[in-house]
Motif scaffolding. Sequence first.
Motif, short mmCIF file in Angstrom:
data_model
loop_
_atom_site.label_atom_id
_atom_site.label_comp_id
_atom_site.label_asym_id
_atom_site.label_seq_id
_atom_site.Cartn_x
_atom_site.Cartn_y
_atom_site.Cartn_z
N GLN A 48 0.85 -1.18 0.00
CA GLN A 48 0.00 0.00 0.00
C GLN A 48 0.89 1.24 0.00
O GLN A 48 2.07 1.17 0.32
CB GLN A 48 -0.94 -0.01 1.19
N TYR A 49 0.34 2.37 -0.37
CA TYR A 49 1.15 3.59 -0.42
C TYR A 49 0.29 4.83 -0.21
O TYR A 49 -0.92 4.82 -0.40
CB TYR A 49 1.90 3.70 -1.76
N THR A 50 0.97 5.90 0.19
CA THR A 50 0.40 7.23 0.31
C THR A 50 1.44 8.19 -0.23
O THR A 50 2.63 8.05 0.05
CB THR A 50 0.05 7.57 1.77
N VAL A 51 1.01 9.15 -1.04
CA VAL A 51 1.94 10.08 -1.65
C VAL A 51 1.30 11.46 -1.77
O VAL A 51 0.09 11.57 -2.01
CB VAL A 51 2.40 9.57 -3.05
N LEU A 52 2.10 12.51 -1.56
CA LEU A 52 1.63 13.88 -1.77
C LEU A 52 1.75 14.16 -3.27
O LEU A 52 2.80 14.56 -3.76
CB LEU A 52 2.46 14.87 -0.95
N GLY A 53 0.69 13.92 -4.00
CA GLY A 53 0.71 14.04 -5.46
C GLY A 53 0.59 15.46 -5.95
O GLY A 53 1.19 15.83 -6.95
N ASP A 54 -0.22 16.27 -5.28
CA ASP A 54 -0.38 17.68 -5.64
C ASP A 54 0.12 18.55 -4.49
O ASP A 54 -0.25 18.32 -3.33
CB ASP A 54 -1.86 18.03 -5.88
N ALA A 55 0.94 19.52 -4.82
CA ALA A 55 1.42 20.51 -3.87
C ALA A 55 1.85 21.71 -4.70
O ALA A 55 2.96 21.77 -5.17
CB ALA A 55 2.59 19.97 -3.04
N TRP A 56 0.92 22.62 -4.95
CA TRP A 56 1.18 23.70 -5.88
C TRP A 56 0.81 25.06 -5.29
O TRP A 56 0.01 25.17 -4.39
CB TRP A 56 0.44 23.49 -7.20
N GLY A 57 1.44 26.07 -5.87
CA GLY A 57 1.07 27.45 -5.63
C GLY A 57 0.71 28.06 -6.96
O GLY A 57 1.24 27.67 -8.00
N GLN A 58 -0.22 29.00 -6.94
CA GLN A 58 -0.62 29.61 -8.22
C GLN A 58 -0.91 31.09 -8.05
O GLN A 58 -1.25 31.56 -6.97
CB GLN A 58 -1.83 28.90 -8.82
N ALA A 59 -0.74 31.79 -9.15
CA ALA A 59 -1.12 33.19 -9.26
C ALA A 59 -2.07 33.30 -10.44
O ALA A 59 -1.81 32.70 -11.50
CB ALA A 59 0.12 34.06 -9.49
N GLN A 60 -3.17 34.02 -10.25
CA GLN A 60 -4.20 34.06 -11.29
C GLN A 60 -4.71 35.47 -11.49
O GLN A 60 -4.93 36.21 -10.54
CB GLN A 60 -5.35 33.14 -10.89
N THR A 61 -4.89 35.81 -12.77
CA THR A 61 -5.60 37.02 -13.14
C THR A 61 -6.88 36.57 -13.84
O THR A 61 -7.17 35.37 -13.91
CB THR A 61 -4.77 37.90 -14.09
N GLU A 62 -7.62 37.48 -14.39
CA GLU A 62 -8.87 37.12 -15.05
C GLU A 62 -8.66 36.18 -16.23
O GLU A 62 -9.47 35.29 -16.48
CB GLU A 62 -9.59 38.39 -15.53
N GLU A 63 -7.56 36.35 -16.98
CA GLU A 63 -7.33 35.55 -18.18
C GLU A 63 -6.19 34.55 -18.07
O GLU A 63 -6.07 33.66 -18.90
CB GLU A 63 -7.01 36.48 -19.37
#
Length: 192
Positions: A48-63
Amino acid sequence: AWAVGGALEYLSPVWRGLRFGLTPYTSQKLWGPSDQEGTKLLAPGQDQYTVLGDAWGQAQTEETLLRVYRQIINTPFINADDYRMTPKTYEAVTLDHEPIDDLHIMGAYVWKIKGWNNTSFANMSEFAGIEDENEPVWFLGGRYTPKGNYKVQLWDYYCHEFMNCVYGEIVADWDVSDDLGLSAYIQGCDQQ
């Protein structure tokens, strides 16, 4: 193998266009003889396993959206392939832009991949079978999906001294009646 699994996603509140997300994935063994692996529902050795698959930072504007680090990417050749216990995820920098309605453009620099049942990330070229290489994949592409009856997409993937892949697709849909529709696909791929 017989397993149970899932994910627990955390998305931070948006603050001035900034946000981060974390998603651990797990696959827990219910049954699976260690000498009969191959389903890729569990880690090698039927563990069996466990993994941190997503770990992100983001910056967003309207487009535009800029996302950095571990994330799911969904394009024709680099995607989640989400039909096992956990999806494929990538260490990457992605830039999504929608300059007008119905047009989505995406570019990325992808340096690592986590396969379905892996607990660590591997270099893109190493994962593809190129030993002793540490080459990332660059891609640029887009989809045009007007509100009519067709969709067009074009993508180019490049990995230095390994491959260049160009993919194109046109899809057209027609309603024959309220209960019947027809679709036509034209797809092409040039790999070098």
